[in-house]
Design an enzyme around this catalytic site. Structure first.
Site, mmCIF file in Angstrom:
data_model
loop_
_atom_site.group_PDB
_atom_site.id
_atom_site.type_symbol
_atom_site.label_atom_id
_atom_site.label_comp_id
_atom_site.label_asym_id
_atom_site.label_seq_id
_atom_site.Cartn_x
_atom_site.Cartn_y
_atom_site.Cartn_z
ATOM 1 N N HIS A 1 57.383 5.537 -35.829
ATOM 2 C CA HIS A 1 58.158 4.336 -35.600
ATOM 3 C C HIS A 1 57.479 3.220 -36.633
ATOM 4 C CE1 HIS A 1 60.330 4.913 -31.563
ATOM 5 N NE2 HIS A 1 60.322 5.999 -32.266
ATOM 6 N N TRP B 1 62.796 2.138 -24.127
ATOM 7 C CA TRP B 1 63.210 2.238 -25.334
ATOM 8 C C TRP B 1 64.683 1.967 -25.641
ATOM 9 C CZ3 TRP B 1 66.388 5.337 -27.932
ATOM 10 C CH2 TRP B 1 66.616 5.129 -29.589
ATOM 11 N N ASP C 1 60.306 13.209 -35.743
ATOM 12 C CA ASP C 1 60.133 13.863 -34.547
ATOM 13 C C ASP C 1 59.640 15.194 -34.478
ATOM 14 O OD1 ASP C 1 60.324 11.811 -32.451
ATOM 15 O OD2 ASP C 1 62.431 11.523 -33.338
ATOM 16 N N ASP D 1 56.241 12.774 -27.921
ATOM 17 C CA ASP D 1 57.516 12.542 -28.305
ATOM 18 C C ASP D 1 58.064 13.298 -29.477
ATOM 19 O OD1 ASP D 1 60.116 11.754 -28.413
ATOM 20 O OD2 ASP D 1 59.725 9.447 -28.687
ATOM 21 N N ASP E 1 54.503 4.528 -31.315
ATOM 22 C CA ASP E 1 55.114 5.858 -31.565
ATOM 23 C C ASP E 1 54.849 6.278 -33.026
ATOM 24 O OD1 ASP E 1 56.885 7.787 -32.685
ATOM 25 O OD2 ASP E 1 58.341 7.694 -30.810
ATOM 26 N N HIS F 1 53.084 7.648 -28.065
ATOM 27 C CA HIS F 1 54.184 8.551 -28.390
ATOM 28 C C HIS F 1 53.545 9.494 -29.489
ATOM 29 C CE1 HIS F 1 57.962 7.510 -26.075
ATOM 30 N NE2 HIS F 1 57.180 7.837 -25.274
ATOM 31 N N GLU G 1 58.565 -0.038 -26.165
ATOM 32 C CA GLU G 1 58.486 0.815 -27.296
ATOM 33 C C GLU G 1 59.064 -0.159 -28.309
ATOM 34 O OE1 GLU G 1 59.679 4.748 -27.085
ATOM 35 O OE2 GLU G 1 58.895 5.514 -28.974
ATOM 36 N N ASP H 1 61.323 9.159 -39.381
ATOM 37 C CA ASP H 1 61.074 9.425 -37.975
ATOM 38 C C ASP H 1 61.575 10.617 -37.320
ATOM 39 O OD1 ASP H 1 60.454 8.905 -35.298
ATOM 40 O OD2 ASP H 1 62.350 7.610 -34.948
ATOM 41 N N LYS I 1 60.271 -0.294 -32.881
ATOM 42 C CA LYS I 1 60.364 0.801 -33.625
ATOM 43 C C LYS I 1 61.038 0.051 -34.955
ATOM 44 C CE LYS I 1 63.574 4.905 -34.367
ATOM 45 N NZ LYS I 1 64.450 5.854 -33.347
HETATM 46 C C1 RNT Z 1 63.353 6.873 -30.065
HETATM 47 C C2 RNT Z 1 61.984 6.644 -29.047
HETATM 48 C C3 RNT Z 1 62.140 7.222 -27.696
HETATM 49 C C4 RNT Z 1 62.781 8.637 -27.602
HETATM 50 C C5 RNT Z 1 62.671 9.167 -26.191
HETATM 51 C C6 RNT Z 1 63.826 10.303 -25.939
HETATM 52 O O1 RNT Z 1 63.093 6.587 -31.277
HETATM 53 O O2 RNT Z 1 61.000 7.236 -29.903
HETATM 54 O O3 RNT Z 1 60.685 7.251 -27.443
HETATM 55 O O4 RNT Z 1 62.590 9.494 -28.649
HETATM 56 O O5 RNT Z 1 62.945 8.100 -25.297
HETATM 57 ZN ZN ZN Z 2 59.138 7.340 -28.896
#
Ligand code: RNT
Ligand code: ZN
Length: 430
Positions: A261, A184, A295, A325, A258, A285, A225, A293, A227
């Site tokens: 994302h 990523w 988290d 994640d 993810d 993720h 990955e 986003d 986004k």
């Molecule tokens: C960031 C991505 C990525 C990170 C990690 C820490 O938007 O989701 O996966 O969260 O690499």
């Molecule tokens: Zn991620």
């Protein structure tokens, strides 16, 4: 027979009556390993001792007791694994290398810098997944890494990617289970770009250079990955979903999805059967975006349930690597792992207990009333009794009993990490 077991027996009968085998569901769940994200343990700080987290990532909260080194992080992970039923993996990141006090830049990392992680994983039966770290570094401060316009900086990051791929392959070989190595990058722009094309062309060149050497799939799986946007890359992200979907498809790579994302109304559960129509393997993720986003720690909500249902109903579990994640520093960080992992497992269990065969049958017959009725009634079937029994079978605490155990760990271990607070001097009366 324990009360947990007798409750399970009653639940099992209830499920058998609708044509669902609860024991088979438990056996299937026991085979699902979830990759716990090491970075939840220390707010994505890592061990390089460098600057603050940035490049689109942000952690809020200041809960006491954060792990400060590899030993503390591993101790916290041990505690989390103990409180989660089943055998699980670890999702590592390059910035968690242990270089014995020596400064080793990211392009020079070697497997030996992760040997303590590998030894610990081997001793405890965990697989490891890896992530090159393309943030929190002077060469990422412009917001560009693999798509940087400067060839020298690009090369530095290509070399980091190659180093981490070698490390991942060695890790997979050492542990006897493939290491998923996920790329990523934060690359993007806050405001409207004049040129959206050139950075994407540069990214393709960089990725192709990183992946040039063929590797044994027994040891390593390469993932990418995408986004939609990040903090500071609101208008343009080089590695967008369309970009990486095409890249993964054309280069036969693992596509990482993810949950945070995409647009807030777009859910990754809905994408599973589409991407698996053409892609062999997916990395997840599992996260929880709240308005953006953000988290947040995964909870058992409709979004994760849909994701689990799609994995189960499409029979995709064997082709899916499930990683977590999230990073929340406002609650006990070990509890965050436990809650996020247990909630992900609960979603999978519920999906495994759904009367899918009958629902599909009703759907094919055009009887959508029955389909809706079965799905709704399944929600109040005694899946909790099956979950409790699964925890008991796996030797993990049942229900919220784990919290009491974790509070003891907090008092004994986490509290001792805090520097004693200097007592305020007594106010002097005038
Ligand atoms: C960031 C991505 C990525 C990170 C990690 C820490 O938007 O989701 O996966 O969260 O690499
Ligand atoms: Zn991620």
């Amino acid at each position: 027979m324990s009360p947990i077991e007798s409750a399970f027996k009653a639940a099992q009968d209830r499920y058998a009556a609708i044509g669902v085998d609860a024991s088979a569901a438990i056996a299937k769940l026991a085979g699902v390993a979830i990759s716990l994200n090491c970075w939840q343990g220390d707010d994505v700080a890592g061990f390089e001792g460098g600057g603050a987290l940035g490049d689109g990532l942000a952690v809020t909260g200041s809960y006491p007791g954060k792990a400060r080194n590899g030993d503390e992080l591993r101790a916290d992970l041990d505690e989390a694994y103990r409180l989660i039923p089943g055998r699980h993996r670890l999702n590592l990141h390059a910035l968690y290398a242990e270089c014995g006090g020596e400064h080793v830049d990211r392009d020079a990392l070697e497997t030996k810098h992760f040997s303590r992680w590998i030894d610990w994983a081997k001793a405890n039966g965990h697989g490891i997944d890896q992530n090159p770290t393309y943030f929190s570094h002077p060469h990422s401060s412009s917001g560009f890494t693999l798509a940087h316009q400067d060839a020298g900086i690009r090369q530095f990051w290509v070399d980091h990617g190659i180093a981490m791929r070698n490390i991942a392959a060695d890790t997979g070989r050492a542990l006897g289970t493939p290491c998923v190595n996920n790329v990523w990058i934060p690359d993007g722009l806050k405001d409207l770009p004049a040129d959206r094309k050139a950075p994407r062309q540069r990214l393709t060149e960089s990725l192709d250079a990183i992946f040039a050497e063929p590797k044994d799939a027994k040891h390593i799986r390469d993932a990418v990955e995408p986004k939609l946007f990040g903090i500071g890359s609101e208008s343009y992200v080089v590695g967008s979903y369309d970009y990486y979907l095409g890249y993964a498809l054309s280069r036969k790579k693992v596509l990482c999805l993810d949950s945070g994302h995409f647009h807030p109304t777009e859910v990754i559960g809905d994408k599973i059967s589409s991407v698996f129509a053409f892609i062999d393997e997916v990395l997840l993720h599992v996260s929880r975006g709240v308005r953006w986003d953000s988290d947040h720690v995964v909870i058992l909500n409709d979004e994760i349930l849909l994701l689990a249902q799609e994995l189960v109903r499409g029979d995709f579990l064997g082709q899916t690597h499930i990683g977590l994640d999230f990073f929340d520093a406002s609650i006990n960080r070990v509890a965050a792992w436990v809650i996020g992992t247990r909630s992900t497992q609960k979603a999978l269990l519920r999906a495994l207990l759904d009367p899918v065969a009958r629902m599909k049958e009703a759907e094919l017959a055009g009887d959508y009333t029955t389909r809706l009725c079965l799905g709704e009634e399944a929600k109040s079937l005694p899946w909790g009794a099956v979950w409790d029994y699964f925890c008991e079978l796996q030797g993990a605490p049942v229900g919220e009993a784990w919290l009491g155990e974790l509070k003891k760990y907090e008092q004994k271990i986490l509290a001792a990490r805090e520097a004693p607070v200097a007592k305020p001097r007594a106010a002097v009366a005038k």
